[in-house]
Design a protein around this motif. Structure first.
Motif, PDB file in Angstrom:
ATOM      1  N   LEU A  88      33.304  39.917  44.188  1.00 39.59           N
ATOM      2  CA  LEU A  88      34.542  40.652  43.935  1.00 39.59           C
ATOM      3  C   LEU A  88      35.068  40.372  42.524  1.00 39.59           C
ATOM      4  O   LEU A  88      35.465  41.301  41.808  1.00 39.59           O
ATOM      5  N   MET A  89      35.064  39.102  42.111  1.00 34.84           N
ATOM      6  CA  MET A  89      35.578  38.760  40.784  1.00 34.84           C
ATOM      7  C   MET A  89      34.733  39.397  39.690  1.00 34.84           C
ATOM      8  O   MET A  89      35.251  39.902  38.695  1.00 34.84           O
ATOM      9  N   ARG A  90      33.423  39.385  39.886  1.00 38.97           N
ATOM     10  CA  ARG A  90      32.557  40.027  38.900  1.00 38.97           C
ATOM     11  C   ARG A  90      32.834  41.523  38.822  1.00 38.97           C
ATOM     12  O   ARG A  90      32.876  42.102  37.724  1.00 38.97           O
ATOM     13  N   ARG A  91      33.038  42.164  39.967  1.00 43.12           N
ATOM     14  CA  ARG A  91      33.287  43.604  39.953  1.00 43.12           C
ATOM     15  C   ARG A  91      34.608  43.923  39.250  1.00 43.12           C
ATOM     16  O   ARG A  91      34.719  44.945  38.562  1.00 43.12           O
ATOM     17  N   ALA A  92      35.597  43.069  39.434  1.00 46.87           N
ATOM     18  CA  ALA A  92      36.843  43.252  38.688  1.00 46.87           C
ATOM     19  C   ALA A  92      36.574  43.150  37.190  1.00 46.87           C
ATOM     20  O   ALA A  92      37.136  43.903  36.386  1.00 46.87           O
ATOM     21  N   GLY A  93      35.689  42.219  36.811  1.00 45.54           N
ATOM     22  CA  GLY A  93      35.308  42.075  35.413  1.00 45.54           C
ATOM     23  C   GLY A  93      34.515  43.266  34.893  1.00 45.54           C
ATOM     24  O   GLY A  93      34.688  43.692  33.750  1.00 45.54           O
ATOM     25  N   TYR A  94      33.656  43.834  35.728  1.00 44.73           N
ATOM     26  CA  TYR A  94      32.881  45.005  35.314  1.00 44.73           C
ATOM     27  C   TYR A  94      33.811  46.177  34.995  1.00 44.73           C
ATOM     28  O   TYR A  94      33.626  46.886  34.000  1.00 44.73           O
ATOM     29  N   GLU A  95      34.801  46.373  35.861  1.00 44.99           N
ATOM     30  CA  GLU A  95      35.760  47.450  35.604  1.00 44.99           C
ATOM     31  C   GLU A  95      36.546  47.181  34.334  1.00 44.99           C
ATOM     32  O   GLU A  95      36.831  48.102  33.547  1.00 44.99           O
ATOM     33  N   ALA A  96      36.902  45.917  34.108  1.00 44.54           N
ATOM     34  CA  ALA A  96      37.632  45.568  32.886  1.00 44.54           C
ATOM     35  C   ALA A  96      36.783  45.824  31.649  1.00 44.54           C
ATOM     36  O   ALA A  96      37.289  46.288  30.619  1.00 44.54           O
ATOM     37  N   MET A  97      35.483  45.541  31.737  1.00 44.69           N
ATOM     38  CA  MET A  97      34.600  45.823  30.608  1.00 44.69           C
ATOM     39  C   MET A  97      34.515  47.324  30.360  1.00 44.69           C
ATOM     40  O   MET A  97      34.480  47.780  29.206  1.00 44.69           O
ATOM     41  N   ASP A  98      34.475  48.105  31.428  1.00 42.52           N
ATOM     42  CA  ASP A  98      34.473  49.558  31.290  1.00 42.52           C
ATOM     43  C   ASP A  98      35.733  50.018  30.558  1.00 42.52           C
ATOM     44  O   ASP A  98      35.686  50.891  29.674  1.00 42.52           O
ATOM     45  N   ALA A  99      36.873  49.428  30.914  1.00 36.30           N
ATOM     46  CA  ALA A  99      38.135  49.766  30.252  1.00 36.30           C
ATOM     47  C   ALA A  99      38.113  49.360  28.782  1.00 36.30           C
ATOM     48  O   ALA A  99      38.586  50.097  27.906  1.00 36.30           O
ATOM     49  N   ALA A 100      37.559  48.188  28.504  1.00 37.13           N
ATOM     50  CA  ALA A 100      37.478  47.709  27.117  1.00 37.13           C
ATOM     51  C   ALA A 100      36.689  48.675  26.249  1.00 37.13           C
ATOM     52  O   ALA A 100      37.115  49.042  25.144  1.00 37.13           O
ATOM     53  N   MET A 101      35.549  49.090  26.734  1.00 35.83           N
ATOM     54  CA  MET A 101      34.695  49.976  25.954  1.00 35.83           C
ATOM     55  C   MET A 101      35.324  51.360  25.817  1.00 35.83           C
ATOM     56  O   MET A 101      35.211  52.018  24.777  1.00 35.83           O
ATOM     57  N   ALA A 102      36.042  51.803  26.854  1.00 36.61           N
ATOM     58  CA  ALA A 102      36.750  53.077  26.760  1.00 36.61           C
ATOM     59  C   ALA A 102      37.849  53.017  25.713  1.00 36.61           C
ATOM     60  O   ALA A 102      38.193  54.020  25.084  1.00 36.61           O
ATOM     61  N   ASP A 103      38.392  51.817  25.498  1.00 32.17           N
ATOM     62  CA  ASP A 103      39.470  51.619  24.523  1.00 32.17           C
ATOM     63  C   ASP A 103      38.939  51.291  23.126  1.00 32.17           C
ATOM     64  O   ASP A 103      39.705  50.901  22.249  1.00 32.17           O
ATOM     65  N   ALA A 152      40.719  39.213  34.060  1.00 29.22           N
ATOM     66  CA  ALA A 152      40.783  40.139  35.191  1.00 29.22           C
ATOM     67  C   ALA A 152      39.923  39.652  36.349  1.00 29.22           C
ATOM     68  O   ALA A 152      40.252  39.843  37.521  1.00 29.22           O
ATOM     69  N   ALA A 153      38.815  39.005  36.008  1.00 25.83           N
ATOM     70  CA  ALA A 153      37.910  38.504  37.038  1.00 25.83           C
ATOM     71  C   ALA A 153      38.447  37.258  37.732  1.00 25.83           C
ATOM     72  O   ALA A 153      38.228  37.070  38.936  1.00 25.83           O
ATOM     73  N   GLU A 154      39.155  36.419  37.002  1.00 26.78           N
ATOM     74  CA  GLU A 154      39.460  35.102  37.554  1.00 26.78           C
ATOM     75  C   GLU A 154      40.916  34.852  37.940  1.00 26.78           C
ATOM     76  O   GLU A 154      41.182  34.219  38.970  1.00 26.78           O
ATOM     77  N   LEU A 155      41.876  35.313  37.151  1.00 25.67           N
ATOM     78  CA  LEU A 155      43.254  34.849  37.315  1.00 25.67           C
ATOM     79  C   LEU A 155      43.879  35.270  38.641  1.00 25.67           C
ATOM     80  O   LEU A 155      44.144  34.434  39.516  1.00 25.67           O
ATOM     81  N   ILE A 156      44.159  36.547  38.790  1.00 20.71           N
ATOM     82  CA  ILE A 156      44.844  37.023  39.990  1.00 20.71           C
ATOM     83  C   ILE A 156      43.949  36.973  41.233  1.00 20.71           C
ATOM     84  O   ILE A 156      44.410  36.556  42.306  1.00 20.71           O
ATOM     85  N   PRO A 157      42.660  37.369  41.143  1.00 23.68           N
ATOM     86  CA  PRO A 157      41.840  37.313  42.361  1.00 23.68           C
ATOM     87  C   PRO A 157      41.819  35.940  43.027  1.00 23.68           C
ATOM     88  O   PRO A 157      41.949  35.831  44.256  1.00 23.68           O
ATOM     89  N   SER A 158      41.653  34.872  42.240  1.00 23.68           N
ATOM     90  CA  SER A 158      41.620  33.547  42.849  1.00 23.68           C
ATOM     91  C   SER A 158      43.005  33.090  43.283  1.00 23.68           C
ATOM     92  O   SER A 158      43.155  32.344  44.257  1.00 23.68           O
ATOM     93  N   HIS A 204      33.181  30.003  45.102  1.00 20.67           N
ATOM     94  CA  HIS A 204      32.140  29.596  46.048  1.00 20.67           C
ATOM     95  C   HIS A 204      32.348  30.154  47.443  1.00 20.67           C
ATOM     96  O   HIS A 204      31.508  29.953  48.324  1.00 20.67           O
ATOM     97  N   LEU A 205      33.458  30.854  47.670  1.00 20.30           N
ATOM     98  CA  LEU A 205      33.678  31.455  48.978  1.00 20.30           C
ATOM     99  C   LEU A 205      32.817  32.700  49.131  1.00 20.30           C
ATOM    100  O   LEU A 205      32.646  33.458  48.175  1.00 20.30           O
ATOM    101  N   PRO A 206      32.252  32.935  50.308  1.00 16.81           N
ATOM    102  CA  PRO A 206      31.395  34.118  50.503  1.00 16.81           C
ATOM    103  C   PRO A 206      32.108  35.405  50.079  1.00 16.81           C
ATOM    104  O   PRO A 206      33.214  35.685  50.531  1.00 16.81           O
ATOM    105  N   GLY A 207      31.460  36.155  49.211  1.00 11.33           N
ATOM    106  CA  GLY A 207      31.978  37.443  48.781  1.00 11.33           C
ATOM    107  C   GLY A 207      32.904  37.404  47.590  1.00 11.33           C
ATOM    108  O   GLY A 207      33.087  38.419  46.902  1.00 11.33           O
ATOM    109  N   MET A 208      33.501  36.249  47.285  1.00 14.45           N
ATOM    110  CA  MET A 208      34.504  36.196  46.226  1.00 14.45           C
ATOM    111  C   MET A 208      33.897  36.330  44.825  1.00 14.45           C
ATOM    112  O   MET A 208      34.470  37.000  43.958  1.00 14.45           O
ATOM    113  N   LEU A 209      32.760  35.694  44.593  1.00 15.39           N
ATOM    114  CA  LEU A 209      32.164  35.793  43.261  1.00 15.39           C
ATOM    115  C   LEU A 209      31.807  37.248  42.956  1.00 15.39           C
ATOM    116  O   LEU A 209      32.014  37.729  41.834  1.00 15.39           O
TER     117      LEU A 209
END
Length: 345
Positions: free
Chosen positions: A223-238, A198-204, A216-221
């Motif tokens: 954003l990708m981490r935040r997508a991963g944080y939400e995915a981790m939240d979903a994982a734990m909810a599941d 979720a952090a890497e595939l579609i965002p990049s 390495h682009l400003p702001g992208m890392l």
């Protein structure tokens, strides 16, 4: 598992082809089945060429077109499914008639597709899997694998606890292609990989850029981490639990966000080269669909089922579908619109 099992790889693109070639070179009975006609014909004529970082391997292989599955008389003991997650259901239905009654289908795929496999062949004949290899294929009969065996990593786990002891036999075969761990919690392992994806595939892919360049682009890392944080939240909810994957040490942080940071850093350091394009970007450049609903969309759907939102992943999904619908060009200029998801209100 039989001493010399009949093995099929259904889906022999960038990932499946090189793994199947490793098992073929080990002397195993392996059949390649693929939906790209030119690729099948190239393998029949010239075999398969696998380019690795420091060597090139050429292997004669047995290859079939999808339509030729109907001509198979002797059933397979083991089928590795290496197709896109959105192709799982039809591919499993296709191979089900030629799967041995006590055989396994192993889903070497992104997303949570193992549950789709199980709904068709049964949980007792399904092995969930996690795969971490970077590779690409642009020419029929030729694949480029950017991680050699020492850097290639897999996890396997039975969905039926009564068949867990048999998974080690499958792992032994797969170790011809890389490091393999057997887990009794494949549900959590699959979720941990989905967090990374979720952090890497579609965002990049949205910004039409190699993964390392995107990070390495400003702001992208961020954003990708935040997508991963939400995915981790979903994982734990599941019901998933935090666990190390891709060969990370068991002393990894149990803090959800620090875990995401650590594992994403490992992907960038070990499994990504300067020119590594995510599978999603490769799909788009080939004119194919990417696994949007099956990765970032899965995060949105899972959190919604628990009364929560995933604003970053929702934004990623929206832009991705605009690209696939032709309403937005695939260009690195999408970065400004993408980063709106992490902008302060």
């Amino acid at each position: 598992m039989k001493a010399n099992p009949r093995i099929a790889f259904l889906g022999t693109g960038a990932q499946g082809a090189s793994i199947a070639a490793d098992l073929t070179r080990a002397g195993l009975d392996v059949t390649f089945i693929d939906q790209w006609p030119a690729h099948v014909e190239a393998m029949r004529k010239d075999g398969l060429t696998v380019h690795m970082p420091t060597r090139t391997i050429h292997t004669p292989v047995k290859s079939l077109h999808l339509c030729e599955v109907a001509e198979i008389k002797q059933r397979f003991d083991l089928v590795f499914l290496v197709v896109k997650a959105y192709d799982t259901r039809w591919a499993t239905e296709l191979i089900k008639p030629v799967l041995a009654p006590d055989g396994f289908v192993v889903g070497l795929q992104n997303g949570m597709a193992h549950e789709d496999i199980a709904s068709i062949v049964g949980r007792d004949r399904t092995i969930g899997a996690v795969i971490q290899i970077a590779s690409n294929m642009w020419t029929p009969g030729v694949t480029t694998r950017q991680n050699d065996h020492d850097e290639s990593w897999f996890a396997l786990g039975a969905l039926d606890a009564d068949r867990h002891s048999e998974v080690e036999d499958v792992a032994t075969l797969l170790r011809h292609a890389g490091r393999v761990e057997v887990t009794d919690d494949i549900h959590s392992a699959k979720w941990m990989k989905l967090v990374v994806n979720a952090a890497e595939l579609i965002p990049s892919a949205i910004i039409d850029t190699a993964l390392n360049d995107a990070a390495h682009l400003p702001g992208m890392l961020d954003l990708m981490r935040r997508a991963g944080y939400e995915a981790m939240d979903a994982a734990m909810a599941d019901g998933a639990v935090i666990m190390p994957i891709i060969g990370m040490p068991p002393v990894m942080s149990n803090h959800p966000e620090r875990y995401v940071d650590e594992i994403f850093e490992e992907v960038l350091r070990t499994f990504s080269r300067e020119d590594t394009l995510t599978t999603s970007l490769q799909d788009w450049r080939k004119g194919r669909r990417a696994e949007i609903d099956e990765v970032n969309g899965w995060v949105v759907k899972t959190l919604a089922a628990h009364g929560k939102q995933a604003p970053v992943n929702e934004h990623v999904v929206k832009i991705a579908f605009e690209i696939e619908a032709g309403r937005r060009p695939l260009t690195e200029r999408n970065v400004d619109d993408l980063l709106i998801a992490t902008s302060p209100l």
